[in-house]
Write a protein that holds these residues in place. Structure first.
Motif, mmCIF file in Angstrom:
data_model
loop_
_atom_site.group_PDB
_atom_site.id
_atom_site.type_symbol
_atom_site.label_atom_id
_atom_site.label_comp_id
_atom_site.label_asym_id
_atom_site.label_seq_id
_atom_site.Cartn_x
_atom_site.Cartn_y
_atom_site.Cartn_z
ATOM 1 N N SER A 151 1.931 -0.406 -0.512
ATOM 2 C CA SER A 151 0.707 -0.638 -1.285
ATOM 3 C C SER A 151 0.888 -1.793 -2.263
ATOM 4 O O SER A 151 -0.016 -2.627 -2.431
ATOM 5 N N ALA A 152 2.066 -1.858 -2.905
ATOM 6 C CA ALA A 152 2.317 -2.948 -3.846
ATOM 7 C C ALA A 152 2.302 -4.306 -3.160
ATOM 8 O O ALA A 152 1.977 -5.325 -3.783
ATOM 9 N N ALA A 153 2.631 -4.304 -1.856
ATOM 10 C CA ALA A 153 2.620 -5.561 -1.093
ATOM 11 C C ALA A 153 1.270 -5.842 -0.459
ATOM 12 O O ALA A 153 1.118 -6.825 0.267
ATOM 13 N N GLY A 154 0.285 -4.967 -0.712
ATOM 14 C CA GLY A 154 -1.045 -5.152 -0.141
ATOM 15 C C GLY A 154 -1.121 -4.784 1.324
ATOM 16 O O GLY A 154 -2.018 -5.252 2.037
ATOM 17 N N LEU A 155 -0.216 -3.919 1.786
ATOM 18 C CA LEU A 155 -0.181 -3.515 3.194
ATOM 19 C C LEU A 155 -0.587 -2.055 3.321
ATOM 20 O O LEU A 155 -0.329 -1.245 2.427
ATOM 21 N N PRO A 156 -1.206 -1.677 4.443
ATOM 22 C CA PRO A 156 -1.602 -0.275 4.627
ATOM 23 C C PRO A 156 -0.403 0.611 4.911
ATOM 24 O O PRO A 156 0.531 0.207 5.612
ATOM 25 N N ALA A 157 -0.412 1.823 4.334
ATOM 26 C CA ALA A 157 0.582 2.839 4.675
ATOM 27 C C ALA A 157 -0.026 3.706 5.770
ATOM 28 O O ALA A 157 -0.724 4.687 5.500
ATOM 29 N N ASP A 158 0.207 3.321 7.011
ATOM 30 C CA ASP A 158 -0.451 3.917 8.167
ATOM 31 C C ASP A 158 0.213 5.239 8.531
ATOM 32 O O ASP A 158 1.382 5.281 8.919
ATOM 33 N N ASP A 159 -0.535 6.351 8.403
ATOM 34 C CA ASP A 159 0.023 7.669 8.723
ATOM 35 C C ASP A 159 0.442 7.791 10.177
ATOM 36 O O ASP A 159 1.272 8.641 10.516
ATOM 37 N N ALA A 160 -0.121 6.960 11.048
ATOM 38 C CA ALA A 160 0.286 6.996 12.451
ATOM 39 C C ALA A 160 1.719 6.520 12.625
ATOM 40 O O ALA A 160 2.335 6.758 13.672
ATOM 41 N N LEU A 161 2.271 5.877 11.595
ATOM 42 C CA LEU A 161 3.649 5.398 11.654
ATOM 43 C C LEU A 161 4.608 6.294 10.863
ATOM 44 O O LEU A 161 5.742 5.918 10.608
ATOM 45 N N VAL A 162 4.129 7.489 10.496
ATOM 46 C CA VAL A 162 4.980 8.478 9.830
ATOM 47 C C VAL A 162 5.257 9.605 10.825
ATOM 48 O O VAL A 162 4.335 10.259 11.302
ATOM 49 N N ALA A 163 6.521 9.797 11.154
ATOM 50 C CA ALA A 163 6.907 10.820 12.123
ATOM 51 C C ALA A 163 7.596 11.969 11.412
ATOM 52 O O ALA A 163 8.657 11.787 10.800
ATOM 53 N N ALA A 164 6.991 13.161 11.462
ATOM 54 C CA ALA A 164 7.572 14.355 10.846
ATOM 55 C C ALA A 164 8.575 14.995 11.801
ATOM 56 O O ALA A 164 8.442 14.912 13.022
ATOM 57 N N THR A 165 9.583 15.638 11.226
ATOM 58 C CA THR A 165 10.622 16.302 12.020
ATOM 59 C C THR A 165 10.951 17.649 11.401
ATOM 60 O O THR A 165 10.618 17.924 10.247
ATOM 61 N N ASP A 166 11.642 18.476 12.180
ATOM 62 C CA ASP A 166 12.091 19.775 11.680
ATOM 63 C C ASP A 166 13.502 19.714 11.114
ATOM 64 O O ASP A 166 13.912 20.593 10.361
ATOM 65 N N GLY A 167 14.274 18.698 11.515
ATOM 66 C CA GLY A 167 15.670 18.618 11.093
ATOM 67 C C GLY A 167 16.040 17.225 10.639
ATOM 68 O O GLY A 167 15.202 16.320 10.557
ATOM 69 N N TRP A 168 17.333 17.058 10.358
ATOM 70 C CA TRP A 168 17.823 15.811 9.781
ATOM 71 C C TRP A 168 18.737 15.029 10.734
ATOM 72 O O TRP A 168 19.300 14.013 10.350
#
Length: 338
Positions: free
Chosen positions: A204-221
């Motif tokens: 956001s500070a760089a004026g770019l979108p934080a696209d949720d489609a590029l966030v991958a959730a996982t169950d483990g590490w």
């Protein structure tokens, strides 16, 4: 037979009290006398009886360390740092594994008794504030990690938001504009939430979108979780030019998938991990990673326990921010600069 203080005193021609002062590193011993006693200690092979020393003070000489995942390289390296820090104070460490499960963390936090350990260092994942609010054990408790309980316990952590922002800023400075995040945990995981927050804030500070489609959730590490998350993003039809992973094992798993898909790191996709574990420094492509000061975390945690075992009034509970740095390697800079 075991060599005693009396044996050392006789060999050095000094009193037992003088030998005790040297062994316990008391300040009011002249350098010449200290050297004289040390020569006798070395000649006889004297070793202090640490158990007896702790028992005289009403202590066990044991600190417990409870971690969520011993198979995770970060926690293994952190455990080594705690063990080294404790050894410097003649303490040994009892290690426990909670699996990040609330019931196990409750058992650890409430199940030890003062006759077993002198203090507990706990890295919680699912433990709730109410589980600690009624803590009646007199054993000092020190918390590690980013869960914020607002309770009167010492807490050692790093600033995950700032560290994540530094990682994303590095990618943006390299000209990358579509940065994915892998490892946003399903369920509650404050470190993951904080690192996602840092990812969003820097974009956001760089004026770019934080696209949720590029966030991958996982169950483990782990490695497999990172590989699966990377595959899901690519299978969705998206191909970011950079990836910030929750930790190094996940970044390494993602790197394997990128290789299998014919994508080059960093030419096609730059990659940053978190924790700076040894494994990331020796791959075919070395890994850029956020490096928490694990030695400082271990030392601060042990010192916090021991400060509460002193004879005076206990210090006020404190939250201490350990340092971190971004270590730049081939996964973002390429082989000519990494």
């Amino acid at each position: 037979m075991r060599v005693s203080l009396k044996d050392v005193a006789a060999h050095a021609g000094v009193s037992i009290k003088t030998v005790s002062n040297v062994v316990n590193n008391y300040q009011h011993v002249t350098p010449a006398m200290r050297e004289r006693v040390q020569r006798s200690i070395d000649a006889l092979g004297y070793r202090p009886n640490l158990t007896a020393r702790h028992l005289r003070k009403g202590r066990t000489g044991i600190i417990a360390l409870a971690l969520p995942e011993l198979g995770n390289p970060y926690f293994a390296e952190l455990a080594a740092a705690v063990i080294d820090a404790a050894a410097a104070h003649d303490y040994i460490v009892l290690l426990d594994h909670t699996g990040g499960r609330r019931e196990q963390e409750v058992l650890v936090s409430q199940g030890f008794r003062a006759r077993v350990i002198d203090g507990l260092i706990l890295s919680p994942i699912e433990l709730e504030a109410e589980d600690l609010r009624d803590q009646s054990e007199p054993v000092p408790l020190v918390l590690l990690g980013e869960r914020d309980y607002d309770l009167p316990y010492d807490h050692i952590a790093i600033d995950n938001v700032a560290a994540a922002r530094a990682a994303v800023r590095h990618l943006l400075d390299l000209g990358r504009r579509e940065v994915a995040f892998i490892g946003a945990r399903r369920g509650r995981s404050e470190p993951a939430q904080l690192r996602v927050r840092g990812w969003r804030e820097e974009l956001s500070a760089a004026g770019l979108p934080a696209d949720d489609a590029l966030v991958a959730a996982t169950d483990g590490w782990g490695h497999a979780d990172g590989a699966a998350a990377m595959a899901r993003i690519l299978d969705s039809g998206r191909c970011p030019d950079a990836v910030f992973a929750y930790n190094d094992p996940m970044a390494i798993g993602a790197m394997r998938v990128l290789h299998e898909r014919g994508l080059r790191v960093p030419e096609d996709i730059a990659l940053v991990g978190f924790d700076d574990v040894v494994e990331g420094r020796f791959g075919a492509v070395t890994l850029t990673s956020v490096s928490p000061d694990k030695e400082a975390i271990g030392r601060l945690a042990v010192e916090s326990v021991l400060a509460r075992l002193g004879d005076g009034p206990p210090p006020e509970p404190r939250r201490v921010w350990a340092d971190y740095r971004l270590v730049r390697r081939e996964s973002t800079l390429g082989r000519s600069q990494g």
